[in-house]
Design a protein around this motif. Sequence first.
Motif, PDB file in Angstrom:
ATOM      1  N   LYS A 141     -20.445 -13.045  22.018  1.00  0.00           N
ATOM      2  CA  LYS A 141     -19.443 -12.908  23.070  1.00  0.00           C
ATOM      3  C   LYS A 141     -18.323 -13.931  22.891  1.00  0.00           C
ATOM      4  O   LYS A 141     -17.141 -13.620  23.078  1.00  0.00           O
ATOM      5  CB  LYS A 141     -20.081 -13.086  24.446  1.00  0.00           C
ATOM      6  CG  LYS A 141     -20.979 -11.951  24.856  1.00  0.00           C
ATOM      7  CD  LYS A 141     -21.599 -12.260  26.213  1.00  0.00           C
ATOM      8  CE  LYS A 141     -22.760 -11.336  26.500  1.00  0.00           C
ATOM      9  NZ  LYS A 141     -23.468 -11.733  27.736  1.00  0.00           N
ATOM     10  N   GLU A 149     -16.050 -12.934  20.077  1.00  0.00           N
ATOM     11  CA  GLU A 149     -15.210 -11.816  20.501  1.00  0.00           C
ATOM     12  C   GLU A 149     -14.061 -12.304  21.375  1.00  0.00           C
ATOM     13  O   GLU A 149     -12.913 -11.893  21.205  1.00  0.00           O
ATOM     14  CB  GLU A 149     -16.060 -10.791  21.250  1.00  0.00           C
ATOM     15  CG  GLU A 149     -15.358  -9.494  21.502  1.00  0.00           C
ATOM     16  CD  GLU A 149     -16.264  -8.426  22.102  1.00  0.00           C
ATOM     17  OE1 GLU A 149     -15.712  -7.410  22.560  1.00  0.00           O
ATOM     18  OE2 GLU A 149     -17.492  -8.602  22.124  1.00  0.00           O
ATOM     19  N   LYS A 207     -18.885  -2.317  17.835  1.00  0.00           N
ATOM     20  CA  LYS A 207     -18.104  -3.483  18.243  1.00  0.00           C
ATOM     21  C   LYS A 207     -17.205  -3.967  17.111  1.00  0.00           C
ATOM     22  O   LYS A 207     -16.045  -4.326  17.335  1.00  0.00           O
ATOM     23  CB  LYS A 207     -19.018  -4.597  18.732  1.00  0.00           C
ATOM     24  CG  LYS A 207     -19.636  -4.273  20.078  1.00  0.00           C
ATOM     25  CD  LYS A 207     -20.347  -5.458  20.668  1.00  0.00           C
ATOM     26  CE  LYS A 207     -20.910  -5.115  22.026  1.00  0.00           C
ATOM     27  NZ  LYS A 207     -20.088  -5.639  23.106  1.00  0.00           N
ATOM     28  N   THR A 259     -24.661  -0.493  17.736  1.00  0.00           N
ATOM     29  CA  THR A 259     -23.866  -1.300  18.664  1.00  0.00           C
ATOM     30  C   THR A 259     -23.009  -2.279  17.883  1.00  0.00           C
ATOM     31  O   THR A 259     -21.824  -2.462  18.178  1.00  0.00           O
ATOM     32  CB  THR A 259     -24.777  -2.062  19.644  1.00  0.00           C
ATOM     33  OG1 THR A 259     -25.569  -1.129  20.362  1.00  0.00           O
ATOM     34  CG2 THR A 259     -23.960  -2.905  20.610  1.00  0.00           C
ATOM     35  N   ARG A 317     -14.241  -1.602  16.817  1.00  0.00           N
ATOM     36  CA  ARG A 317     -13.257  -1.808  17.886  1.00  0.00           C
ATOM     37  C   ARG A 317     -12.470  -3.090  17.688  1.00  0.00           C
ATOM     38  O   ARG A 317     -11.264  -3.140  17.992  1.00  0.00           O
ATOM     39  CB  ARG A 317     -13.967  -1.811  19.250  1.00  0.00           C
ATOM     40  CG  ARG A 317     -14.434  -0.432  19.633  1.00  0.00           C
ATOM     41  CD  ARG A 317     -15.164  -0.430  20.952  1.00  0.00           C
ATOM     42  NE  ARG A 317     -15.638   0.928  21.258  1.00  0.00           N
ATOM     43  CZ  ARG A 317     -16.449   1.230  22.259  1.00  0.00           C
ATOM     44  NH1 ARG A 317     -16.898   0.280  23.062  1.00  0.00           N
ATOM     45  NH2 ARG A 317     -16.833   2.464  22.457  1.00  0.00           N
TER      46      ARG A 317
END
Length: 66
Positions: A11, A14, A56, A52, A59
Amino acid sequence: MRNRSVKTNLKTLEKKLRAAKEAGSEEKDELMKQAQSAFHKAAKKGVIHSKTASRKISRLFKLVNA
């Protein structure tokens, strides 16, 4: 406990990548490499599902190259 730290790291990477994109920073390419590696490692360890991770990463690439 280890899974939690790995997810937190994902996280954070990101968020850093999104912030670098917004600021127009040149370090976004290096951050993208780090994020891609971290997502693949997390998927390999079973922390997150492999699809997943792929979603991610896809994207994030789309965001960086936009």
